[in-house]
Design an enzyme around this catalytic site. Structure first.
Site, PDB file in Angstrom:
ATOM      1  CG  HIS A 281      -2.174  -0.865   0.949  1.00 49.09           C
ATOM      2  ND1 HIS A 281      -3.430  -0.538   1.399  1.00 49.09           N
ATOM      3  CD2 HIS A 281      -2.312  -2.043   0.297  1.00 49.09           C
ATOM      4  CE1 HIS A 281      -4.303  -1.480   1.031  1.00 49.09           C
ATOM      5  NE2 HIS A 281      -3.627  -2.404   0.367  1.00 49.09           N
TER       6      HIS A 281
ATOM      7  CG  HIS B  27      -5.569 -10.089  -2.052  1.00 47.51           C
ATOM      8  ND1 HIS B  27      -5.294  -9.509  -3.256  1.00 47.51           N
ATOM      9  CD2 HIS B  27      -5.861  -9.073  -1.215  1.00 47.51           C
ATOM     10  CE1 HIS B  27      -5.426  -8.198  -3.162  1.00 47.51           C
ATOM     11  NE2 HIS B  27      -5.765  -7.903  -1.925  1.00 47.51           N
ATOM     12  CB  THR B  28      -3.490 -16.840  -1.390  1.00 45.91           C
ATOM     13  OG1 THR B  28      -2.124 -16.644  -1.761  1.00 45.91           O
ATOM     14  CG2 THR B  28      -4.353 -16.819  -2.632  1.00 45.91           C
TER      15      THR B  28
END
Length: 278
Positions: free
Chosen positions: A86, A232-233
């Site tokens: 991010h 994301h896993t």
């Protein structure tokens, strides 16, 4: 074990990305990928940029060890990856002026960026890193955030990631990127993803078009979108962060073994897998 399955999913995402035979006609030629292909194959956890001091190298190595220990103690690997992503994910290749171009400049530590909706929950991990930053003054926040993501992946059983250090921090809140540069997980009440905010509009009715607008702005292509999405896993979906997921599942209520090495998971209980079933 569930932690190993996460890396199987991530490896599949990488394989799909590498096997993709075409890119979207509007995709740029990503300088990020070109640079990555020139990276050394041998892993060196701390590679100094030119001009770095011996003290900086020593502090980078020491900071890396403390981040490893933090992962061991807190099981905070997923949120470290999210923090690094991010901070970097605000980059706009079309803006040539630094720090307005965004990217891995450590600006996420400042308000208002840390309070953007997409960054919900990240203030906690920044606070966890503060003692490390205070101890090793020659290590920039930007380097620390990216180091955290790389160490977190390795600690969780993923590959060792070669890194170069020497990033310069955005000096103050003026360096913060505008809200809206990161992708949406769901459409708004009008069925539209993204919006006119950020450094460029990411608004689209289809999720794929929305992702392309977000990632093409960073100089990535479709293969890299698939590979990055696979991250994301690692970790879980939390309602108080992404707005998605259950309060808890049978895998996240604290009763299941969540570490591949068999050690008890000491992270926060609750949340749900990003996978549809889990």
């Amino acid at each position: 074990p569930r932690s190993m399955m996460r890396f199987v999913f991530f490896a599949v995402a990488m394989a799909v990305a590498q096997a993709a035979s075409s890119t979207h006609p509007l995709a740029p030629t990503p300088r990020i990928r070109q640079a990555a292909t020139k990276a050394p194959l041998a892993f060196n956890p701390v590679q100094r940029l030119r001009g770095g001091s011996d003290k900086m190298k020593e502090e980078l190595i020491a900071a890396r060890k403390e981040i490893w220990d933090l992962c061991e103690e807190k099981n905070c690997n997923p949120v470290l990856v999210r923090l690094g992503w991010h901070d970097a994910g605000t980059h706009d290749v079309n803006i040539k002026e630094w720090p307005k171009c965004g990217g891995a400049i450590g600006s996420i530590r400042f308000k208002p960026e840390i309070e953007h909706g997409a960054n919900a929950g990240l203030a906690d991990i920044v606070k966890m890193l503060e003692p490390i930053k205070n101890k090793y003054q020659s290590v920039s926040w930007a380097d620390l955030f990216q180091m955290g993501g790389a160490v977190a992946v390795e600690h969780a059983g993923g590959p060792k990631i070669a890194m170069k250090y020497g990033r310069v921090d955005g000096p103050d809140a003026e360096a913060c990127s505008p809200q809206g540069n990161l992708p949406d997980a769901e459409p708004n009440d009008k069925g539209v993803y993204g919006g006119a905010g950020g450094t460029a509009s990411t608004e689209a009715k289809e999720p794929g078009d929305h992702l392309r607008k977000v990632f093409y702005r960073m100089g990535m292509d479709d293969k890299e979108i698939v590979a990055l999405s696979g991250a994301h896993t690692l970790g879980r979906a939390w309602k108080d962060r992404s707005g998605l997921g259950s309060d808890k599942t049978k895998f996240t209520d604290g009763s299941a073994v969540v570490r591949n090495d068999g050690k008890a998971g000491c992270g926060k209980t609750g949340g749900a897998s990003w996978a549809e079933k889990g």
